[in-house]
Design an enzyme around this catalytic site. Structure first.
Site, PDB file in Angstrom:
ATOM      1  N   ASN A  14       0.836  -1.216   0.000  1.00 30.21           N
ATOM      2  CA  ASN A  14       0.000   0.000   0.000  1.00 30.21           C
ATOM      3  C   ASN A  14       0.862   1.254   0.000  1.00 30.21           C
ATOM      4  O   ASN A  14       0.532   2.245  -0.658  1.00 30.21           O
ATOM      5  CB  ASN A  14      -0.935  -0.004   1.213  1.00 30.21           C
ATOM      6  CG  ASN A  14      -2.218  -0.757   0.934  1.00 30.21           C
ATOM      7  OD1 ASN A  14      -3.031  -0.319   0.120  1.00 30.21           O
ATOM      8  ND2 ASN A  14      -2.382  -1.900   1.571  1.00 30.21           N
ATOM      9  N   LYS A  91       0.716  -1.581  15.058  1.00 27.72           N
ATOM     10  CA  LYS A  91       0.878  -1.194  16.469  1.00 27.72           C
ATOM     11  C   LYS A  91      -0.094  -0.064  16.805  1.00 27.72           C
ATOM     12  O   LYS A  91      -0.490   0.698  15.929  1.00 27.72           O
ATOM     13  CB  LYS A  91       2.300  -0.687  16.707  1.00 27.72           C
ATOM     14  CG  LYS A  91       3.340  -1.778  16.613  1.00 27.72           C
ATOM     15  CD  LYS A  91       3.390  -2.586  17.883  1.00 27.72           C
ATOM     16  CE  LYS A  91       4.313  -3.773  17.711  1.00 27.72           C
ATOM     17  NZ  LYS A  91       4.236  -4.738  18.776  1.00 27.72           N
ATOM     18  N   ILE A  93      -1.008   3.559  18.230  1.00 23.44           N
ATOM     19  CA  ILE A  93      -0.311   4.846  18.270  1.00 23.44           C
ATOM     20  C   ILE A  93      -0.388   5.391  19.699  1.00 23.44           C
ATOM     21  O   ILE A  93      -1.447   5.333  20.327  1.00 23.44           O
ATOM     22  CB  ILE A  93      -1.006   5.848  17.306  1.00 23.44           C
ATOM     23  CG1 ILE A  93      -1.098   5.271  15.884  1.00 23.44           C
ATOM     24  CG2 ILE A  93      -0.328   7.203  17.320  1.00 23.44           C
ATOM     25  CD1 ILE A  93       0.197   5.183  15.147  1.00 23.44           C
ATOM     26  N   HIS A 109      -8.102  -0.618   6.127  1.00 24.85           N
ATOM     27  CA  HIS A 109      -8.406  -1.932   6.728  1.00 24.85           C
ATOM     28  C   HIS A 109      -9.030  -2.833   5.666  1.00 24.85           C
ATOM     29  O   HIS A 109      -9.909  -2.385   4.924  1.00 24.85           O
ATOM     30  CB  HIS A 109      -9.361  -1.756   7.912  1.00 24.85           C
ATOM     31  CG  HIS A 109      -9.621  -3.030   8.629  1.00 24.85           C
ATOM     32  ND1 HIS A 109      -8.729  -3.559   9.546  1.00 24.85           N
ATOM     33  CD2 HIS A 109     -10.636  -3.917   8.533  1.00 24.85           C
ATOM     34  CE1 HIS A 109      -9.211  -4.716   9.988  1.00 24.85           C
ATOM     35  NE2 HIS A 109     -10.359  -4.959   9.382  1.00 24.85           N
TER      36      HIS A 109
HETATM   37  C1  GAR Z   1      -3.177  -4.572   4.026  1.00 25.33           C
HETATM   38  O1  GAR Z   1      -4.092  -5.527   3.548  1.00 25.33           O
HETATM   39  C2  GAR Z   1      -3.852  -3.660   5.041  1.00 25.33           C
HETATM   40  O2  GAR Z   1      -5.170  -3.355   4.729  1.00 25.33           O
HETATM   41  C3  GAR Z   1      -3.776  -4.524   6.268  1.00 25.33           C
HETATM   42  O3  GAR Z   1      -2.481  -5.066   6.235  1.00 25.33           O
HETATM   43  C4  GAR Z   1      -2.090  -5.249   4.871  1.00 25.33           C
HETATM   44  C5  GAR Z   1      -0.744  -4.600   4.672  1.00 25.33           C
HETATM   45  O4  GAR Z   1      -0.242  -4.894   3.403  1.00 25.33           O
HETATM   46  N1  GAR Z   1      -4.027  -3.752   7.453  1.00 25.33           N
HETATM   47  C6  GAR Z   1      -4.694  -4.238   8.500  1.00 25.33           C
HETATM   48  O5  GAR Z   1      -5.090  -5.392   8.558  1.00 25.33           O
HETATM   49  C7  GAR Z   1      -4.934  -3.234   9.625  1.00 25.33           C
HETATM   50  N2  GAR Z   1      -5.783  -3.772  10.628  1.00 25.33           N
HETATM   51  P1  GAR Z   1       0.927  -4.031   2.765  1.00 25.33           P
HETATM   52  O6  GAR Z   1       2.049  -3.981   3.803  1.00 25.33           O
HETATM   53  O7  GAR Z   1       1.340  -4.788   1.552  1.00 25.33           O
HETATM   54  O8  GAR Z   1       0.392  -2.662   2.455  1.00 25.33           O
END
Ligand code: GAR
Length: 200
Positions: A14, A91, A93, A109
């Site tokens: 992301n 984590k 904040i 999310h």
């Molecule tokens: C993503 O799917 C994001 O939405 C999720 O972790 C992944 C990170 O992927 N976040 C959560 O689950 C937050 N609760 P990335 O490191 O490739 O962006």
């Protein structure tokens, strides 16, 4: 130009999509800083390759939680950051950073919150729970960060249809494709004023 800091823990796809959007001009912002709680995260390496300033801040660099919170706030302040984007940051904040950047901190999310959010709901866990619950659709949520996991005001959501033969891994890949588009799109809407952030 709005200044963005991205907080990451792992792979950073992301984060890379946000950097790409800035490079292509579809996101009129500048990613000034990437912070990770994980010194070995692929995201930090990827950001460094893009010549973006990075920092590792965690209980390893700052064993005292209050000192960690202050270090994060001071670092963000020193870059005069406008928005903090949590892109797979796993984590909580600290309270000082949270209150200094209240209303300017946004998380992505991988589900349609309020479904499948909260503590322990991250990464593949989310998609496993979605499939186990027999859902027909899931999606992506972009929301404000407040003191609780996955509870802040929702800014944008987009649906992903679940196929009968989807596995947590295949679903994660489909959802991730949507994440990569929706995050930058939503931040751009905030910047151009078509989404007004709640005062929080
Ligand atoms: C993503 O799917 C994001 O939405 C999720 O972790 C992944 C990170 O992927 N976040 C959560 O689950 C937050 N609760 P990335 O490191 O490739 O962006």
């Amino acid at each position: 130009m709005k200044k963005i800091a991205v907080l990451v823990s792992g792979r950073g796809s992301n984060m890379l999509a946000l950097i790409d959007a800035c490079e292509q001009g579809t996101l009129a912002a500048s990613i000034e800083l990437v912070i990770s709680n994980n010194a070995d995260s692929l995201a930090l390496l990827s950001a460094q390759k893009k010549n973006i300033n990075t920092a590792h801040l965690s209980s390893r660099t700052h064993p005292d939680p209050d000192a960690l919170d202050i270090a994060m706030k001071d670092l963000l302040d020193s870059y005069k950051i406008d928005f903090i984007l949590l892109a797979g940051f796993m984590k909580k904040i600290g309270p000082k950073t949270l209150s200094a950047y209240k209303g300017r901190m946004i998380n992505i999310h991988p589900s349609l919150l309020p479904k499948f959010g909260g503590q322990g709901m991250f990464g593949l866990n989310v998609h496993e729970a979605v499939i186990e619950a027999g859902e027909k659709e899931t999606g992506v949520t972009i929301h404000m960060v407040d003191g609780e996991y996955d509870k802040g005001a929702i800014l944008a959501q987009r649906t992903v249809v679940i196929a009968k033969d989807d596995t947590p891994e295949s679903l994660a890949a489909k959802v991730l494709q949507v994440e990569h588009v929706l995050f930058a799109e939503t931040i751009q809407k905030i910047i151009d004023g078509s989404i007004i952030l709640p005062a929080n």
